[in-house]
Design a protein around this motif. Sequence first.
Motif, short mmCIF file in Angstrom:
data_model
loop_
_atom_site.label_atom_id
_atom_site.label_comp_id
_atom_site.label_asym_id
_atom_site.label_seq_id
_atom_site.Cartn_x
_atom_site.Cartn_y
_atom_site.Cartn_z
N GLU A 1330 2.98 22.93 34.32
CA GLU A 1330 2.68 24.20 33.64
C GLU A 1330 1.61 24.04 32.56
OE1 GLU A 1330 5.69 22.91 33.93
OE2 GLU A 1330 6.56 24.16 35.51
N HIS A 1331 1.51 22.83 32.03
CA HIS A 1331 0.50 22.59 30.99
C HIS A 1331 -0.82 22.26 31.68
CE1 HIS A 1331 -0.77 21.67 26.89
NE2 HIS A 1331 -1.46 20.67 27.40
N LYS A 1332 -1.78 23.15 31.59
CA LYS A 1332 -3.02 23.03 32.36
C LYS A 1332 -4.17 22.37 31.60
CE LYS A 1332 -1.33 25.23 35.94
NZ LYS A 1332 -1.09 24.50 37.21
N CYS A 1333 -4.03 22.14 30.33
CA CYS A 1333 -5.15 21.60 29.55
C CYS A 1333 -5.28 20.10 29.80
CB CYS A 1333 -4.96 21.89 28.07
SG CYS A 1333 -6.30 21.27 27.04
N ALA A 1334 -6.35 19.70 30.47
CA ALA A 1334 -6.55 18.27 30.78
C ALA A 1334 -6.87 17.46 29.54
CB ALA A 1334 -7.67 18.12 31.82
N VAL A 1335 -7.46 18.09 28.51
CA VAL A 1335 -7.86 17.35 27.32
C VAL A 1335 -6.65 16.87 26.54
CG1 VAL A 1335 -9.11 17.50 25.14
CG2 VAL A 1335 -10.03 18.59 27.18
N THR A 1336 -5.72 17.79 26.24
CA THR A 1336 -4.53 17.39 25.50
C THR A 1336 -3.62 16.51 26.34
OG1 THR A 1336 -3.58 19.52 26.12
CG2 THR A 1336 -4.55 19.33 23.93
N LEU A 1371 0.03 12.56 38.78
CA LEU A 1371 -0.74 11.76 39.73
C LEU A 1371 -1.07 12.53 41.00
CD1 LEU A 1371 -1.86 8.85 39.97
CD2 LEU A 1371 0.23 8.24 41.16
N HIS A 1372 -0.17 13.41 41.42
CA HIS A 1372 -0.35 14.10 42.71
C HIS A 1372 -0.63 15.58 42.54
CE1 HIS A 1372 0.86 10.52 44.86
NE2 HIS A 1372 1.95 10.41 44.09
N CYS A 1373 -1.03 16.02 41.35
CA CYS A 1373 -1.35 17.44 41.16
C CYS A 1373 -2.69 17.76 41.80
CB CYS A 1373 -1.34 17.78 39.68
SG CYS A 1373 -2.66 16.98 38.75
N GLU A 1374 -2.99 19.05 41.87
CA GLU A 1374 -4.25 19.50 42.48
C GLU A 1374 -5.43 19.04 41.62
OE1 GLU A 1374 -4.18 23.65 42.96
OE2 GLU A 1374 -2.44 23.68 44.27
N ASP A 1375 -6.53 18.77 42.31
CA ASP A 1375 -7.73 18.33 41.61
C ASP A 1375 -8.37 19.50 40.87
OD1 ASP A 1375 -7.49 15.75 42.39
OD2 ASP A 1375 -8.76 15.95 44.17
N GLN A 1376 -8.59 19.31 39.61
CA GLN A 1376 -9.28 20.27 38.77
C GLN A 1376 -10.29 19.53 37.91
OE1 GLN A 1376 -6.68 22.93 36.64
NE2 GLN A 1376 -5.11 22.86 38.23
N PHE A 1377 -11.09 20.30 37.21
CA PHE A 1377 -12.11 19.68 36.36
C PHE A 1377 -11.44 18.85 35.27
CE2 PHE A 1377 -14.84 19.74 32.58
CZ PHE A 1377 -15.97 19.14 33.11
N ALA A 1380 -9.57 13.85 37.04
CA ALA A 1380 -9.74 12.52 37.66
C ALA A 1380 -9.40 11.41 36.67
CB ALA A 1380 -11.17 12.36 38.17
N VAL A 1381 -9.97 11.49 35.47
CA VAL A 1381 -9.68 10.47 34.45
C VAL A 1381 -8.22 10.55 34.03
CG1 VAL A 1381 -10.28 9.68 32.14
CG2 VAL A 1381 -12.07 10.51 33.66
N MET A 1382 -7.68 11.76 33.99
CA MET A 1382 -6.27 11.92 33.62
C MET A 1382 -5.35 11.25 34.63
SD MET A 1382 -4.26 15.49 33.15
CE MET A 1382 -4.22 15.68 34.93
N LYS A 1383 -5.67 11.37 35.91
CA LYS A 1383 -4.87 10.71 36.94
C LYS A 1383 -4.99 9.19 36.84
CE LYS A 1383 -4.99 14.47 40.33
NZ LYS A 1383 -5.35 14.86 41.71
N GLN A 1384 -6.18 8.73 36.49
CA GLN A 1384 -6.36 7.28 36.30
C GLN A 1384 -5.45 6.77 35.19
OE1 GLN A 1384 -10.15 6.13 34.75
NE2 GLN A 1384 -9.99 4.01 35.44
N LYS A 1385 -5.38 7.51 34.09
CA LYS A 1385 -4.51 7.09 32.99
C LYS A 1385 -3.05 7.14 33.39
CE LYS A 1385 -7.76 8.80 29.49
NZ LYS A 1385 -8.00 9.83 28.46
N ALA A 1386 -2.68 8.17 34.15
CA ALA A 1386 -1.29 8.26 34.60
C ALA A 1386 -0.93 7.09 35.51
CB ALA A 1386 -1.08 9.59 35.33
N ALA A 1387 -1.85 6.71 36.39
CA ALA A 1387 -1.61 5.57 37.27
C ALA A 1387 -1.47 4.28 36.46
CB ALA A 1387 -2.76 5.44 38.27
N ARG A 1388 -2.32 4.11 35.47
CA ARG A 1388 -2.24 2.91 34.65
C ARG A 1388 -0.90 2.83 33.92
NH1 ARG A 1388 -6.71 2.85 30.33
NH2 ARG A 1388 -7.95 3.15 32.22
#
Length: 1792
Positions: A1330-1336, A1371-1377, A1380-1388
């Motif tokens: 539900e939280h859509k802000c990639a920055v925070t 990690l498996h959410c839809e790709d948005q702007f 990508a970097v956020m998923k990398q951090k989640a994987a790490r």
Amino acid sequence: MATMNLRITGSKSKKIAVKSMNPSQFPNHCFDFCEQLHSGLIHEFSSITKKVRLFQLVCSAAPPEEILQEVKEISSQGWPNNLDSAEKTQFLQCLVVLYLLADYQGHVKNAFFKILDQSVKCEHSWDKVAELFSQYLRSAVKKTSDQSSAAGTITHLTKSLALAEKFIIPCWKDTLEFLKCGVKTHSELKDLSEMVAVEQQIIFRGLHILSQAASTVLQVANKTLSFGLGATDQLSNLLGTFTELLAEPPPQLPFDTLSSCAMSAILCADRLQENLSNATKILQVLAVIMVEKEQVETSNWIALKDCSTPVKLSLCSALLGIYKVEELARINLKNEHLLLKVFEFLADKSARSSESNIILGSCRSIAALGKLLPQAAILCPDLIRSLLPKATEHCIVYLEHHMDSVRHATKAFLASFLAACQNDETSTSYVINSFKKLPSDSKAKFFGVAALGSSLGSSTVLMHFSGLVDWLLNSLKNTTLAPHASSTLEVLMKSHINIEVPVELWYNTWIMPVVLMMPCPALEPVLSKAVELRPQTLNFIIEVCSNELSKSSASKDSANHLKVLLSCLMMAKKHAKCDKKDWMEVVGLQRLMLALCHSDDEVRLAALSFLTETRKRTEPLNAIELMSLLTGFKYCGDSDSPSSCHTAYGILKKLLSRVADSYRAAKNKEHIHEGYVNFVSHLCANAFSDLFPGSSLCRRSFSLQALCLFRDLMASEEPWSGVWRQQTTTDHAEILLSCLTDTYEVNKKMALELLKAFPTPTLGLDKQECLEELLQKCLLMSESHKPPECTNAACVLSLIVSCIDVEPILHKLNNSKSSSCLIICEKLLQRLELQLNVAKKSILKASAQGPMYGTLYCLRYLIIEQDLRSLSTGSETNSWRFLINQLVTFCFEMNATVAPIVNSSSPEGHLPMDFETDINLPEEIDSLTMEEAQGFPKVTAQMVLLCAWRTVKEVSLTLGDLAAKAPASEAEQYLLSNQQLLLIGEHFTSLLCETKHRGAFEQAYVGFCKLCSWLWKVPSGVLPQLPAKWLDELMLGICGRDQEKNSSSIKLTKLCTTRRSAGVPFIVQALITTELEVRAKPECFHKTVSTLLRLAKVSGSEGQLHALNILRALFRSAHLGEHVAPYISEGFVVAVQAFKSANWAERNAATLMFSALMSRVFGVKHTPGHDDLPRKNRMTGRIFFKLYPDLFGLLADELESVSASIREDKVVAGSLYPVLLLLARLYPSSLEGTDSALNLLSLLDYVSVCTASPVMHTRYLAAKALVPLVEPQQAPAYIYSLNFQPQPQNTLHGILLQVGKLAKDLPVTDELVIVYTDKISQGSYLLKPEHKCAVTKGAFLDFLLEVAAKFSELNLKLMSNSINNQLLDVLHCEDQFGFAVMKQKAARLLLQMTIAIKNFEQKEQVIVDVLSHQLPLVVHEACVFILRHTELSDQEINGGCHKFVGLDLGKREGKLLDTQIKSSNSIAQALVQKALEWTPKNGQMVQYETRIIIYLATIRLGKSALLSEWTFGNNHITNLESKVETLLNFYQEQRLGPASFITLACAGELLHNTIKEPSKNLLLKYTSCLLDCAQGDFSFESNMVVAQSLYSNKDIIFGLFDTVTATSFCTVMEILQQSSPSGQDIVLRLNPSTVNVTRSRALEAVAQQFAVDEKVSLELKLAILIVWTFGENVLNDFGCDKNSIQFDDEDHRKVFEQGDVDVTSEELKLSEAASSALKTLVTKNGKETINSAMNTPIEWTPYGSFTCRDILFKVKKFSTSTSHFLDIQHQLCILRKMQYHEFEKSLMLDNS
């Protein structure tokens, strides 16, 4: 007395003016006191002023050095003898006056004090001294500044009891009254909060000096009976003043001042209560400290009944310092020892507070208490055991404190406490056990062990701490712990030296482990300390290293043992206490030769130093030493490190000096003559032989330096001059002539200087035809558009001019009797005129046919080499004057011709011909392009620009050199007239104002500096006024004043506001720096900088832009470093204010100026990265604000204003950025706030608000700047106060950035773990879909990553249970702007948390899920995880690529995880499948680093990955050879681009681990790919891959098949010739005889090994050795005719398309090695067999079919070709001749 003139009136009313005294020694204070002297005592000065030189010096404001020297003479010789009794009294009074007026911190006051102190013993009248002192105090009390100076004088007087009796006793009441008034005046300033920080600092400093004066006066009064002074009203008033101040101290009052006031108050109370016992007085003070109000209300301390904690700490510290231990130890307070109660109070205050000043005050007081404990333990034995638990705990806690001062105070207390415990075994054991339980990386443990060693002895410490030495030595490898471990080792070693400890035990305990760990930089000081403690240590180390080397000289550790051995031998030579031994016998000749030929530069240089350096320079060298030195210097050229060659040059210089000195000092010269002469001859011969074509830069440079060194040091005296004459042969001259075409100008100059010492016939210049041809070539080369050819021509012309024998030939050729230089210069000037005429018509034609700058360069080179002053007085003066006049005129015309290009707003523009268009070109352009067929290159925009800016460069340098060196005057003897100098100056100023091209105006700056430097030195006339005039005109031009009236050529409209004001800053910099260099008292600098700073504050004008850009250049200039320091503070203010401008140009200029200021203050950052600043590029707030106090107000005001704007949602000013950047460079001092009111920590709240800025970059900067402002003790509370609940995203992002930065910087504690856990739970909603802000969301993940890196396994498991599901959703959410970097951090984070999972199946599932992800960044993290948690095997083929892609493997997980991951088929299958999926063309979008990482992970998994099922496209590959074939195809097709070599590594790993007997075709293809990789790429990683592949698979590629073996040997040779030392070391291990040898020796050994290899056919060996002898080009050029061996001329026309090449490959060294191997082959097989083999056809995969005879026939043809040394193909021709010569020496065949 800087502004006061004293007039002394004598008996005849004659006025003697006393000049302004030196302000630094006699500051202007106590003005009333000086005025009183005018009517009283001052009348007495005139009678002795004329007789005493000291007073004359003082009155004439002489320098302090002269005054001090005169005082020294008076002190040693006594008072002047020419004074009568009355005058001696006046002399004394005069001394007193000057002493009182002198600055109390100056050397002059100390000097007067010394005389007065000596005068006390003499019988002189001191009656008026007290009166003078009293007047002085009454005068000083009126002003706060005078009060500080007078208080300093009082403190100064108390250094001598005798002087105190003369001054202070008679004025006791006046002194106390003065101190009371001073303290009261300073403490009653209630508006401190309204003062600026600098004013507060002045007030606090004055109060500190006054309180110190009071305490010293009272302490001195207690020390002597002469102070029989009881209680007085003044003393009571002084106590009242201090208690009032302590009751309500100013909040910013430094702690040191507070402590001084407390001590003064206690001393006052002590003297007032003389009738009370000391115990009663102590209990009264303790009542204040312990808050016992009943007792306080009945004492003098009633005002302090509610005092603050800092005041109580100050009182406590003063109490412990004033009263004796006997009085304190016997007092009990509530049935407990007083000292125990005091310690508990102090420890409690430090534990309960997080304020740095309270903690520091408590620890300092505890340290003062500790000094009393050793004696108190004797008086009260049970005191120590009562203190034991709490004291030990205090030491352990505060030895870990982040403040240095706290740690130092705690160490002092620990040392005192251990001294008190020395006789109590129970207490000692308790302390030892407490420190034993500490973790190994605890700083407290190091300090504790060192203290225990000093107190109890090292033997006791070694007995209780098992593995102590190993722990300390291993800690030295950690850069953070190394300083503590090193100091602890030194303390323990020193304390272990005593009679009871055998020497052998000491060696084995401390030295043996150190030697075994060497070399380690951190161990070197330890070893030096050991040698200092016990010089015999060297003998032990030498013996150990010799024994280790005797075991194996080819091991990896042999280099380390050799280094240690040689360094110890050097120390033994220099150490005077060591026994004299024959060091050659100790090291051994064989071992010494091994060191001299070692591949490690440090070992080789250490051996050379050992042989060369000696305590006695005249010690002769024997034959073995000379032979060894020749060998060592022979291999210096094999080094690729310029620094190593420079070190070798220094050693050679020492050696030649020793040879010359020992020869001069030798009594029997015949005994050493032959050996020395042969040595020097061979040294020179070796140097000449190393100057072969294609030699490396280091080899050429070292050889030329060696020859120049010999010529300069030795060639002027016999017998060395004879040796030099033998070296000046035609062959050696030819070698040096070829060096004139070297690409490095330094080498050219050295070769030129050597050639000038050769006879003319050896140079071939004594023949008219040769000289004429050479001149013609040089003139043509001077017109080349390639600058290197111009420099070559200039060097040759200089050589011709230097040959005296050439002059008659030149006279004959030119029908002239002029000198050689004049003739050649006239020729060059004629050609320059022709080129100038062409350029005036068409700059395009000039760029191609005659670009002018080359000819001008040659002219300048020749003219500047001459002595221009002698030319102005000789017979050719008129000719030279005419030539220089013409040259100057041409220079102006050339500059005017190219000015439209360099002055263009876009000088890098394009020409129409650069584009393929159908437009009609101008006639001149079209005709020029057609001329390309006639031999002229195609003109490009770059060529035109090159012609233009290099012409401006040469014009500027020529005019600058002429102005600086040519005599200029209106007299007859001159070469330049004053008018020409004026024109040159105007030319430079105009050029720098208008030129836009940086290359042009930078060189104009160099020339202008030379002109200005000369002008400043002119003693008088108009010329020395020109620089100041130009500077004034420029300032007027920048200001834009009176533009119409101003006659100057410098107008604001002409100045360039873009390109950082172009050359304008260079004008100012040149004028200012040259004045500072020439004049002791510069006049222009301060005026100019002040004007620029004033102008920079005027926003909106062009002048402001220029001012900012000029100031930037001045602040950057290294020449002005100290001079600009006073203006840095104002510069920061100007830059910060300019950030607020609405004009982008102003903000940009301010940014550049601010950057220059940051570099000037904090230094240039040399480490990579932007986040982590090294400590040397930062500064404590305390030091920074002491240097620049005005900036504290600026920072505080800006932050307050911006934070208010952020709270009100207004636009944030741009000035916030520089403020935050500046704050990020500051960190709190351990003494922050203790001695200054400028407290960096007070800015925390403002910076915290800035993290909520609407601008993202501001939030990042604010978070970075906030970290140093949060003290570690306050961090948990601060982080807990931050709210993660839903709120505006900007605010939330700022909060998350803060906690992320803090979590990264702070060490984890139990309290922080609790806070982190709470915050993770509070912010877990951020990970939900539900939280859509990639920055925070990304910032929260950053925080989680930092926390997870520091959590224990248990905490990590709890964290995983709480957020694991949310991370999978991320990690498996839809790709948005931005996702990508956020998923990398989640994987790490997911992978990091798997460490806490006990079940490997769950770990395996997480790793496979991440590996199967479609996002390359996510897969990258899985590969990194695999590499971090698996062990690296010694045989792994990886090329060191993990370092290349920036992967620091760090600490790896245990063995269990390594085995589990490597044996997992699921992980292996997923990894291989992803690698194959991303290898074809659809994988080109994958990042370069990810391609390498995924193959590195595949290689790491080994067999499980290589044996798994491979699916490539629609093909399933199961056969192992097919897998290798696939990988080799990937390499050949370059599927991975520059990273394709990693597929070779994977193929090599597959061969090594799985295939035992591969097929011939597979091996041949594999080795061919290795050879191709070694030849085609010179990168470190590819060479490492090739070397590792050869070594890992040596059993299958060497020996099974002859062509495979031959190809592998060729690959080895390629690796050995390249500049990768790691790759060379690996291939050298293929043969035990080549381990640890230089490249030349290795080439020889490998070639010999190949020649005797029985598994390779004779024909193939012969062919390959011939190919190595002549280079692979002989095969590539096969079928070419004789004249085809030349460079492609088209390549040399591509001036701007030259790539990098490997400059370490040396064909001739390979030829020598191959020729030697050929000789071995011929000797072994016979000539007939070799002749037969040469006609046998050979099939070799890389080059097809050929015969050796055909190759030799072709080589023989081009080996006989000739060329001129200036021709392009000359170097290649010489190389082929030398190669053929080597071949002929080794293979003596018949002519057929």
